[in-house]
Design a protein around this motif. Structure first.
Motif, PDB file in Angstrom:
ATOM      1  N   GLY A  97       0.770  -1.232   0.000  1.00 32.44           N
ATOM      2  CA  GLY A  97       0.000   0.000   0.000  1.00 32.44           C
ATOM      3  C   GLY A  97       0.800   1.281   0.000  1.00 32.44           C
ATOM      4  N   SER A  98       2.127   1.186  -0.065  1.00 36.54           N
ATOM      5  CA  SER A  98       2.934   2.394   0.072  1.00 36.54           C
ATOM      6  C   SER A  98       3.156   3.144  -1.240  1.00 36.54           C
ATOM      7  N   THR A  99       2.913   2.513  -2.379  1.00 41.44           N
ATOM      8  CA  THR A  99       3.110   3.172  -3.673  1.00 41.44           C
ATOM      9  C   THR A  99       1.863   3.015  -4.527  1.00 41.44           C
ATOM     10  N   LEU A 100       1.455   4.106  -5.160  1.00 41.00           N
ATOM     11  CA  LEU A 100       0.329   4.089  -6.086  1.00 41.00           C
ATOM     12  C   LEU A 100       0.871   4.271  -7.499  1.00 41.00           C
ATOM     13  N   TYR A 101       0.468   3.374  -8.402  1.00 36.12           N
ATOM     14  CA  TYR A 101       0.924   3.417  -9.790  1.00 36.12           C
ATOM     15  C   TYR A 101      -0.191   3.861 -10.724  1.00 36.12           C
ATOM     16  N   GLY A 102       0.207   4.425 -11.853  1.00 38.00           N
ATOM     17  CA  GLY A 102      -0.720   4.757 -12.917  1.00 38.00           C
ATOM     18  C   GLY A 102      -0.036   4.586 -14.258  1.00 38.00           C
ATOM     19  N   VAL A 103      -0.814   4.250 -15.286  1.00 40.94           N
ATOM     20  CA  VAL A 103      -0.291   4.103 -16.651  1.00 40.94           C
ATOM     21  C   VAL A 103      -0.988   5.113 -17.533  1.00 40.94           C
ATOM     22  N   ASP A 104      -0.190   5.904 -18.285  1.00 42.13           N
ATOM     23  CA  ASP A 104      -0.781   6.937 -19.135  1.00 42.13           C
ATOM     24  C   ASP A 104      -1.716   6.313 -20.165  1.00 42.13           C
ATOM     25  N   PHE A 105      -2.784   7.040 -20.476  1.00 46.06           N
ATOM     26  CA  PHE A 105      -3.791   6.538 -21.409  1.00 46.06           C
ATOM     27  C   PHE A 105      -4.122   7.583 -22.468  1.00 46.06           C
ATOM     28  N   PRO A 106      -4.187   7.169 -23.731  1.00 44.30           N
ATOM     29  CA  PRO A 106      -4.018   5.798 -24.219  1.00 44.30           C
ATOM     30  C   PRO A 106      -2.566   5.389 -24.442  1.00 44.30           C
ATOM     31  N   GLY A 107      -1.639   6.334 -24.316  1.00 42.19           N
ATOM     32  CA  GLY A 107      -0.231   6.022 -24.558  1.00 42.19           C
ATOM     33  C   GLY A 107       0.079   6.000 -26.050  1.00 42.19           C
ATOM     34  N   THR A 108       1.352   5.896 -26.329  1.00 41.61           N
ATOM     35  CA  THR A 108       1.828   5.843 -27.706  1.00 41.61           C
ATOM     36  C   THR A 108       2.671   4.593 -27.885  1.00 41.61           C
ATOM     37  N   ALA A 109       2.462   3.901 -28.978  1.00 43.46           N
ATOM     38  CA  ALA A 109       3.211   2.667 -29.222  1.00 43.46           C
ATOM     39  C   ALA A 109       4.702   2.918 -29.031  1.00 43.46           C
ATOM     40  N   GLY A 110       5.328   2.153 -28.163  1.00 38.88           N
ATOM     41  CA  GLY A 110       6.756   2.281 -27.912  1.00 38.88           C
ATOM     42  C   GLY A 110       7.107   3.291 -26.841  1.00 38.88           C
ATOM     43  N   SER A 111       6.133   4.036 -26.312  1.00 42.73           N
ATOM     44  CA  SER A 111       6.492   5.059 -25.321  1.00 42.73           C
ATOM     45  C   SER A 111       5.476   5.155 -24.181  1.00 42.73           C
ATOM     46  N   THR A 112       4.796   4.066 -23.901  1.00 44.47           N
ATOM     47  CA  THR A 112       3.884   4.058 -22.761  1.00 44.47           C
ATOM     48  C   THR A 112       4.694   4.112 -21.474  1.00 44.47           C
ATOM     49  N   THR A 113       4.170   4.807 -20.460  1.00 44.68           N
ATOM     50  CA  THR A 113       4.944   5.079 -19.247  1.00 44.68           C
ATOM     51  C   THR A 113       4.189   4.634 -18.001  1.00 44.68           C
ATOM     52  N   LEU A 114       4.931   4.072 -17.045  1.00 44.62           N
ATOM     53  CA  LEU A 114       4.412   3.724 -15.727  1.00 44.62           C
ATOM     54  C   LEU A 114       4.832   4.822 -14.759  1.00 44.62           C
ATOM     55  N   TYR A 115       3.881   5.362 -14.016  1.00 44.62           N
ATOM     56  CA  TYR A 115       4.147   6.465 -13.097  1.00 44.62           C
ATOM     57  C   TYR A 115       3.894   6.042 -11.655  1.00 44.62           C
TER      58      TYR A 115
END
Length: 457
Positions: A97-115
């Motif tokens: 529970g100490s870290t919250l993640y998010g993934v950009d949407f919709p993202g771009t092929a080859g450059s999707t990012t985890l935050y």
């Protein structure tokens, strides 16, 4: 393949389905997986029933024209809201529970990012590019399902492919999960580890149809167990699963069959929010039992007895004692104070969050990081003359899940208002003589609290 984009919801949304992911945190940056690398198997051991966890809060992210991170209790009450930087296809807490993640949407092929996202402020604290087969999904990766497993890796889905993926949150490297949705079905927004060890997965067969719900077994088989209203995210609390629907409803799933079925699953709508959900999560989605925890403690100065016309300063301290961000919301009933005193205008302050007084009740709302504290202070002036019951009694009460008083007596303060006839010393009433002139004469100038029984002694 059908383009599973989100339908319009009071405004045009281009989002994706909700997902929940939990991952173990490292000392800095994005979380480190417990195994150090993304596993390629769900595990072949037989599912083991887990103990039912205490209730926890539900978190959701909205997008489009109103990007917010919103925390709910399980009855649908909003506990906190924070603005978000961008649209995330889904959010997920790490297993502790100490870290919250998010993934950009919709993202771009080859450059999707985890935050990594600060759940208190909504700001981004770290990022890592996602590589591997998930990043190569065309035309866009469109990650709309994200949830942690107990080992810290993330399960992810896309509305542009039936494949399911694993992400190592330390490196951002994705690999193929050994199970896929059936042909013609893509991810609708979430994966939940159930108490029996199965993974619950929400799919989508079209952009408008109800969501088929699947169980993924530990032996890597998958069966459909029913359908629910189109769902863009899910979260688990105390063994129950809450689905965040495309129309803004928060639905409690009343049944989770273990056998194959395409029937409609019964749900109870706990709140019709009307919001444009993009994702959801809780700290229990990975099958762990992380719950919010905070304490409140109340003091006053003077702390035991006062004279007419005196000013009392009250202080309430809220502390997050858990491992995950938590609301420290509380109320403080002032009705038995304000019959003897008046609130000093402008005296209500808070080091963080929001404190307000209405209808003789002080309310504080705010979210705290693990170990963080908030201090709320306010002042009242005792009436002169005091025509009340001459006892100022008030108690603070936690109103969010996980809240408790720091000790059995920490939430209540009782103060007596001295009467003139209570003093029988020579010289009483003469100029210069006052109850406070002698040490401990009917007064306690330290912060303190005590129950009513002790006051009668």
């Amino acid at each position: 393949m059908v383009n599973h984009r989100r339908p319009a919801l009071r405004r045009v949304l281009t989002g994706a389905a909700i997902g929940l992911v939990l991952a173990v945190t490292g000392p800095a940056g994005l979380a480190q997986a417990g195994t150090g690398a993304a596993s390629t198997a769900t595990g072949t051991a037989a599912a083991k029933a887990r103990a039912v966890c205490p209730p926890t809060t539900l978190w959701a992210n909205t997008g489009g024209g109103a990007r917010n991170l919103i925390q709910y209790d399980t009855t649908g009450n909003t506990l906190s809201t924070a603005p978000l930087v961008r649209d995330y296809g889904d959010i997920a807490f790490s297993p502790n529970g100490s870290t919250l993640y998010g993934v950009d949407f919709p993202g771009t092929a080859g450059s999707t990012t985890l935050y990594a996202i600060n759940p208190v402020t909504g700001g981004e604290t770290a990022s890592a590019p996602i590589t591997g087969p998930l990043a190569a999904v065309t035309s866009v990766p469109a990650v709309n399902g994200l949830t942690s497993r107990a080992d810290g890796t993330l399960i992810a889905g896309s509305f542009n492919t039936s494949q399911i993926f694993l992400i190592d949150p330390t490196t951002g490297v994705s690999t193929l999960f050994p199970v896929s949705f059936p042909a013609g079905v893509v991810s609708a927004g979430d994966f939940i580890t159930l108490d029996d060890g199965d993974i619950l997965a929400f799919g989508a067969a079209s952009s408008t149809s109800p969501s088929p719900v699947f169980r993924i077994r530990p032996d890597n088989t998958i069966i459909q167990i029913g359908t629910v209203p189109q769902t863009f995210g899910a979260a688990k609390s105390a063994g129950s699963v809450y689905a965040f629907a495309s129309n803004g409803d928060i639905n409690l799933l009343n049944s989770l069959p273990t056998t194959a079925s395409t029937a409609v699953l019964p749900v109870t709508t706990v709140e019709a929010t009307g919001r444009g959900f993009y994702g959801a999560t809780s700290t229990q989605d990975a099958g762990t039992c992380v719950t919010p925890a905070y304490t409140i403690a109340k003091t006053a100065k003077p702390g035991r007895a006062v004279d007419e016309g005196d000013t009392i300063t009250y202080k309430v301290t809220v502390k997050n004692t858990g491992t995950t961000a938590a609301s420290g919301n509380f109320t403080d009933d002032l009705s038995d104070v304000l019959d003897d005193a008046a609130l000093v205008p402008g005296s209500v302050t808070s080091t963080t969050g929001s404190a307000t007084v209405a209808d003789e009740t002080l309310t504080w709302t705010g979210t705290l990081a693990p170990g963080a504290t908030a201090t709320v202070t306010y002042k009242v002036k005792v009436n002169a003359p005091d025509t009340g019951d001459r006892r100022l009694v008030n108690a603070a009460a936690p109103t969010a899940p996980g809240g408790t008083c720091a000790t059995s007596r920490a939430c209540t303060v009782t103060i007596k208002v001295n009467k003139t006839e209570d003093c029988d010393e020579p010289g009483h009433g003469k100029p210069g003589h006052h109850h406070g002139d002698k040490p401990n004469h009917g007064r306690d100038d330290d912060y303190g609290h005590e129950d009513e029984d002790s006051m009668r002694k």
